[in-house]
Design an enzyme around this catalytic site. Structure first.
Site, PDB file in Angstrom:
ATOM      1  N   GLU A 211       0.847  -1.201   0.000  1.00  0.00           N
ATOM      2  CA  GLU A 211       0.000   0.000   0.000  1.00  0.00           C
ATOM      3  C   GLU A 211       0.883   1.252   0.000  1.00  0.00           C
ATOM      4  OE1 GLU A 211      -2.367  -0.748   3.443  1.00  0.00           O
ATOM      5  OE2 GLU A 211      -3.660  -2.187   2.427  1.00  0.00           O
ATOM      6  N   GLU A 344      -6.464  -7.751  -0.302  1.00  0.00           N
ATOM      7  CA  GLU A 344      -6.855  -7.754   1.107  1.00  0.00           C
ATOM      8  C   GLU A 344      -8.287  -7.271   1.246  1.00  0.00           C
ATOM      9  OE1 GLU A 344      -4.337  -5.424   3.582  1.00  0.00           O
ATOM     10  OE2 GLU A 344      -2.463  -6.319   2.830  1.00  0.00           O
TER      11      GLU A 344
END
Length: 415
Positions: A211, A344
């Site tokens: 991320e 995710e």
């Protein structure tokens, strides 16, 4: 997810070519996603075991994974979260595994077998590398051997595998100031990782980063942020392809900005240049609404069409919103021949409000099903613990399912 989101609370190996090889804190994966989201020791490496398995798992030919078959082959997936990406206490570089530093036991063959038996087809294994690297970014051989060993566990169980450079301490800042140094480090890391696995076939995928965002800045990225983050993706692709072998055509997973769907569409519509044709995937994450999925202090505990009390529900991020978000990925990537990994997603246990887990299971099931229906490969974020405010599905020590109904819901929705 990253450290800011840490939640407290013997099968014989077979040829890689013959088998199917195919990893967050519940509230923090690498820094963000679509929402914000100890001590050293543990898990000693086995160089001889990993080396032997690496050799026996090699293949001179690629597997059969294609853009058209990725969804069927890999869905649903599961994350070995908060394990190989755990950051240890003490002084780095470490020479022994820190995988137990965030409270989970060491990864085992038995766990991988249990994940496969539950119906999952793939596993994402987040990995930290910096704490095992010297000043020149050379990765300790013992750590490379341990990562290889865990990858081989998953392969032997019949799972596709995705490994990455996860949060890793937060050194991948998408700014012009940091760009040159980050790209040099990414090149060094991915050259070593790719060389180590260059004989593995298409059941192993590489994901370049996680991320990526400016630390604690969750607003829309600037032109600078987008340009630099895209350069990280390009650097990853270049480094892997240069190593040759099966890496010349391996599927590589690049990330959207902060793995946020809207930012991805805005920043990452143009994929990196690649010497292989049609061998890139895009990755995003999904944790909306944050107050329901990740915020343990929130009183929001119901979700979706089954909610009975609007006072404890955030109606903006309901089923229609979810479908709309995934449709953006379908239109901008899947329909253009680019597979998408939903790397995710998960909702935490909230026993203080929902003892039966009704709403958590409903959210997990709906997100899985909508992702699959829109062509995204869903990979559930399991952070390990099965206690309140966590997202674990399995007892990591035994492989037993802690929430069989939730597991069944996810697996059924992901096929």
């Amino acid at each position: 997810m990253d450290s800011s989101g840490k939640v407290t609370g013997g099968k014989a190996r077979i040829s890689w070519a013959a088998g199917l090889l195919t990893l967050v804190f519940i509230a923090g994966c690498g820094s963000g996603g679509s929402s914000n989201a100890g001590s050293s020791g543990g898990g000693s490496s086995s160089s001889s075991s990993a080396s032997s398995s690496s050799s026996s798992s090699s293949s001179s030919s690629s597997g059969s994974l294609t853009a058209a078959t990725a969804l069927q082959e890999m869905s649903p997936g599961w994350n070995l979260g908060n394990t190989l990406e755990a950051i240890g206490g003490g002084t780095a570089p470490f020479t022994v595994s820190q995988e137990t530093a965030w409270g989970n036991p060491t990864a085992t063959q038995a766990l991988m077998i249990a994940v496969k038996a539950a119906g999952f087809k793939s596993i994402r294994i987040p990995v930290a590398w910096s704490e095992y690297a010297d000043g020149g970014n050379s990765i300790n051989p013992a750590w490379m051997a341990r990562v290889t060993e865990v990858v081989n566990y998953a392969h032997s169980a019949g799972l596709y595998v995705v490994i990455n450079v996860h949060w890793d301490g937060g050194w991948m800042q998408p700014t012009y100031t940091d760009q040159t140094a980050v790209n040099a480090k990414l090149t060094k890391f991915w050259t070593q990782i790719a060389d180590n696995f260059k004989t593995y076939d298409d059941h192993l995928l590489f994901a370049g980063t996680n991320e990526v965002m400016v630390t604690n800045v969750y607003s829309a990225p600037t032109t600078e942020n987008c340009a630099v983050q895209n350069s990280f993706n390009q650097t990853f692709v270049n480094a892997v392809r240069t190593t040759g072998g099966n890496n010349a055509s391996r599927f590589l997973v690049v990330q959207g900005y902060n793995t946020n769907i809207d930012y991805t569409v805005a920043c990452n519509a143009a994929l990196p240049t690649d010497t292989a044709t049609g061998r890139l995937m895009m990755e995003v994450h999904y944790y909306d609404p944050y107050n329901f999925t990740l915020n343990a202090s929130s009183g929001i505990w119901q979700w979706g069409s089954i909610a009975t009390n609007t006072a404890v529900t955030e109606t903006w991020a309901n089923e229609a919103y979810t479908d709309g978000q995934f449709q953006k990925m379908k239109a901008n990537f899947v329909d253009k021949g680019v597979p998408v990994i939903l790397g995710e997603y998960s909702a935490m246990v909230r026993t203080e409000y929902d003892a039966s887990g009704k709403y958590r299971t409903f959210w997990d099931e709906y997100i899985t099903r909508s992702a699959h229906q829109h062509g995204l490969v869903p990979m559930y974020w399991d952070n390990g613990p099965t206690t309140n405010h966590s997202s674990g599905l399995f007892d990591r020590a035994t492989g037993a399912q802690a929430f069989p109904d939730t597991v069944t819901a996810i697996v059924s929705a992901g096929h």
